[in-house]
Design a protein around this motif. Structure first.
Motif, PDB file in Angstrom:
ATOM      1  N   ILE A   1       0.692  -1.181   0.328  1.00  0.00           N
ATOM      2  CA  ILE A   1       0.304   0.431   0.253  1.00  0.00           C
ATOM      3  C   ILE A   1       1.094   1.035  -0.099  1.00  0.00           C
ATOM      4  CG2 ILE A   1      -2.100   1.361   1.265  1.00  0.00           C
ATOM      5  CD1 ILE A   1      -2.802  -1.180   2.259  1.00  0.00           C
ATOM      6  N   PHE A   2       2.113   0.817   1.046  1.00  0.00           N
ATOM      7  CA  PHE A   2       2.353   2.176   1.227  1.00  0.00           C
ATOM      8  C   PHE A   2       3.276   2.664   0.040  1.00  0.00           C
ATOM      9  CE2 PHE A   2       3.724   2.263   5.556  1.00  0.00           C
ATOM     10  CZ  PHE A   2       2.977   2.942   5.841  1.00  0.00           C
ATOM     11  N   PHE A   3       4.215   2.149  -0.660  1.00  0.00           N
ATOM     12  CA  PHE A   3       4.913   1.962  -1.912  1.00  0.00           C
ATOM     13  C   PHE A   3       3.331   1.989  -3.207  1.00  0.00           C
ATOM     14  CE2 PHE A   3       8.392  -0.532  -1.490  1.00  0.00           C
ATOM     15  CZ  PHE A   3       9.176   0.378   0.088  1.00  0.00           C
ATOM     16  N   LYS A   4       2.298   2.871  -2.875  1.00  0.00           N
ATOM     17  CA  LYS A   4       2.257   3.257  -4.177  1.00  0.00           C
ATOM     18  C   LYS A   4       1.322   4.443  -4.403  1.00  0.00           C
ATOM     19  CE  LYS A   4      -1.608  -0.708  -4.008  1.00  0.00           C
ATOM     20  NZ  LYS A   4      -1.253  -1.064  -5.511  1.00  0.00           N
ATOM     21  N   PHE A   5       2.081   5.136  -3.307  1.00  0.00           N
ATOM     22  CA  PHE A   5       2.501   6.479  -2.904  1.00  0.00           C
ATOM     23  C   PHE A   5       3.636   7.203  -3.144  1.00  0.00           C
ATOM     24  CE2 PHE A   5      -1.621   5.362  -0.251  1.00  0.00           C
ATOM     25  CZ  PHE A   5      -1.751   6.585  -0.304  1.00  0.00           C
ATOM     26  N   GLN A   6       3.670   8.480  -3.600  1.00  0.00           N
ATOM     27  CA  GLN A   6       4.998   8.823  -3.988  1.00  0.00           C
ATOM     28  C   GLN A   6       6.442   8.709  -2.483  1.00  0.00           C
ATOM     29  OE1 GLN A   6       6.640  10.213  -6.543  1.00  0.00           O
ATOM     30  NE2 GLN A   6       5.107   9.215  -7.969  1.00  0.00           N
TER      31      GLN A   6
ATOM     32  N   LEU B   1      12.771  11.850  -4.214  1.00  0.00           N
ATOM     33  CA  LEU B   1      13.134  11.275  -3.614  1.00  0.00           C
ATOM     34  C   LEU B   1      12.504  10.091  -4.312  1.00  0.00           C
ATOM     35  CD1 LEU B   1      13.917   9.702  -1.286  1.00  0.00           C
ATOM     36  CD2 LEU B   1      11.995   9.675  -0.124  1.00  0.00           C
ATOM     37  N   PHE B   2      13.195   8.775  -4.498  1.00  0.00           N
ATOM     38  CA  PHE B   2      13.174   7.324  -5.735  1.00  0.00           C
ATOM     39  C   PHE B   2      13.339   6.214  -5.368  1.00  0.00           C
ATOM     40  CE2 PHE B   2      14.809  11.458  -7.838  1.00  0.00           C
ATOM     41  CZ  PHE B   2      13.644  11.810  -8.303  1.00  0.00           C
ATOM     42  N   ARG B   3      12.654   5.606  -5.421  1.00  0.00           N
ATOM     43  CA  ARG B   3      12.351   3.841  -5.413  1.00  0.00           C
ATOM     44  C   ARG B   3      13.180   2.979  -6.085  1.00  0.00           C
ATOM     45  NH1 ARG B   3       7.344   4.366  -3.606  1.00  0.00           N
ATOM     46  NH2 ARG B   3       6.377   5.118  -1.719  1.00  0.00           N
ATOM     47  N   LEU B   4      14.075   2.166  -5.573  1.00  0.00           N
ATOM     48  CA  LEU B   4      14.844   1.197  -6.725  1.00  0.00           C
ATOM     49  C   LEU B   4      14.177   0.016  -6.036  1.00  0.00           C
ATOM     50  CD1 LEU B   4      18.074   2.529  -7.401  1.00  0.00           C
ATOM     51  CD2 LEU B   4      16.169   2.943  -8.630  1.00  0.00           C
ATOM     52  N   ILE B   5      13.093  -0.140  -6.097  1.00  0.00           N
ATOM     53  CA  ILE B   5      12.509  -1.511  -5.523  1.00  0.00           C
ATOM     54  C   ILE B   5      12.873  -3.183  -5.408  1.00  0.00           C
ATOM     55  CG2 ILE B   5      10.639  -2.790  -5.390  1.00  0.00           C
ATOM     56  CD1 ILE B   5       8.417  -0.409  -5.676  1.00  0.00           C
TER      57      ILE B   5
END
Length: 352
Positions: free
Chosen positions: A9-14, A105-109
Motif C-alpha cells: 500500500i505504502f509503495f503506491k504513494f510517492q 526521492l525515488f525507490r529502486l524496488i
C-alpha cells in the motif's frame, strides 16, 4: 496484516508523500493510551550482551537510525519505541530551507534501495531546538546531524557549524558533522584536511559533547584514510562510514543526481569500511552505515571494527521489526562465537 502487505500500500504513494503520512501517524499515534507500551513490547529487544558505554554514552544496543529520516526531530519518541539504540535527528541547518525541487526521492524496488536528492530540507535550528528542548535529556542517545545552508558559501561554512553547535550543545549526546551529502552544491568539497582541521579546531572549544565526522564512500581510499587520520589528529571523537553514494554505475535505473542508499551500496560500503578500519581501528570510534539490512551484515561490520551501526533504507523496506530482528540475531551470533558482550567482538577481525 504484516508489513509486507502494508508496504504494498505504502509503495503506491510517492516516497516523500508516504514519509509524511508515516510521520504524522507516528507522531499522533504515540500519544494514544497504551500505544507506546504496545510498540515497546512488540518491537524492542533488550539483552545486556548488546549494551556498551562509548565515550561516556550508554547504548542499549548498537543499531541506530541514520540522519535524514527524522530531519525535524518530530518522531523521536515513536522511533525509540521501535527499538533503536540511538537516533540521529537532522540534517538541520541554521536557517530553514525547503531543499531541492521535487521529485527528489525515488525507490529502486528490485534493489531494495533508494535514491535521494533532498537537499537538507528542514525547519531550521530555532524550531528544531524548541522541539528537542521538550524531551532532552532522553532515554536513548540523540545525535544532532548538522550541515550548512545551501546559500552559505563554502568560505563561510564554518560559521554555520559553529552556530549549530552553540545552539544544540545542551540538546544532544553527540554531534555528526555532515560534509558528505551529495545534494548540497559543493558540500563534498569541504572534505579536505585543511577545512576539517579548521572546523574541529573551532568546534571543540564550544562543546564537551563527542563530535563525529561522516564521510562519503566515493573518494579514493587513500584520500579517505588521509582525511580520517587528519580528523583523528584534530581530536574527532569518531568517524561514520559512510554517507550515500554517487556511483550511478551501480544500477541501470539510477538517475544522474542524488545519493544512493540501501542494498545497492552494501558491498561498496563494506569494502570502504574495511579499508578504512584496517588503517585507523583503535585510533577512534568507528560507526558503519550503508546497506546494512540484517544481523549477519551488522555483525560483519562490528567484527571489522564498528562499535555501532546505522540503518535507514532497510528500515523502509523491512519495516518496524528490523531493529528487534537484528538485535535478537546479533545476540545469537555473539553467543555462538563465545562472546559475553558485543565489546569483545568489535574489531576482532582487525586484531587477528
Amino acid at each position: 496484516m504484516d508489513y509486507s502487505d502494508i508496504k504494498k500500500i505504502f509503495f503506491k504513494f510517492q516516497p516523500e508523500t508516504i514519509h509524511h503520512i508515516a510521520e504524522y501517524g507516528m507522531r499522533f499515534g504515540i500519544k494514544l493510551p497504551f500505544v507506546a507500551d504496545y510498540l515497546v513490547d512488540k518491537f524492542c529487544y533488550i539483552d545486556t550482551k548488546l549494551s556498551q558505554n562509548i565515550l561516556g554514552i550508554n547504548f542499549l544496543n548498537p543499531v541506530g537510525l541514520a540522519g535524514g529520516f527524522d530531519k525535524n526531530a518530530t518522531m523521536i519518541k515513536p522511533l525509540t519505541a521501535l527499538g533503536f539504540g540511538y537516533l540521529e535527528y537532522g540534517t538541520l541547518t541554521p536557517k530553514p530551507q525547503s531543499g531541492n525541487p521535487k521529485p527528489r526521492l525515488f525507490r529502486l524496488i528490485e534493489e531494495k534501495s533508494i535514491q535521494n536528492a533532498m537537499g537538507f530540507n528542514n525547519d531550521g535550528v530555532t524550531k528544531i531546538k524548541s522541539r528537542v528542548e521538550k524531551l532532552y535529556p532522553f532515554s536513548i542517545p540523540l545525535l544532532a546531524n548538522i550541515g550548512k545552508n545551501k546559500v552559505t558559501p563554502n568560505e563561510s561554512a564554518l560559521s554555520d557549524y559553529e552556530t549549530l553547535v552553540r545552539e544544540l550543545k545542551d540538546l544532544c549526546d553527540a554531534f555528526v558533522l555532515n560534509l558528505s551529502s551529495p545534494n548540497t552544491p559543493n558540500l563534498r568539497a569541504l572534505q579536505e584536511t585543511s577545512f576539517i582541521n579548521e572546523l574541529l579546531g573551532a568546534l571543540k572549544p564550544l562543546t564537551s559533547k563527542p563530535i563525529f565526522l561522516k564521510i562519503a564512500p566515493d573518494m579514493p581510499t587513500s584520500k579517505a584514510i588521509e582525511i580520517c587520520n587528519a580528523a583523528v589528529a584534530a581530536g574527532v571523537s569518531g568517524i561514520i562510514l559512510n554517507n550515500t553514494s554517487i556511483d550511478y554505475s551501480l544500477s541501470p535505473k539510477a538517475k544522474d543526481f542524488g545519493g544512493l542508499s540501501g542494498q545497492i551500496i552494501k558491498e561498496k560500503s563494506r569494502e570502504f569500511f574495511k579499508a578504512i578500519a584496517d588503517e585507523i581501528y583503535g585510533k577512534t570510534v568507528l560507526i558503519s552505515c550503508g546497506g546494512i539490512d540484517d544481523a549477519k551484515e551488522a555483525y560483519e561490520r562490528i567484527k571489522m571494527g564498528a562499535s555501532l551501526v546505522q540503518i535507514y533504507t532497510s528500515f523502509i523496506f523491512e519495516g518496524p521489526g528490523i531493529c528487534k530482528k537484528i538485535n535478537k540475531e546479533l545476540v545469537e551470533l555473539l553467543t555462538n562465537d563465545g562472546f559475553s558482550n558485543i565489546c569483545e567482538a568489535i574489531g576482532v577481525d582487525v586484531r587477528k
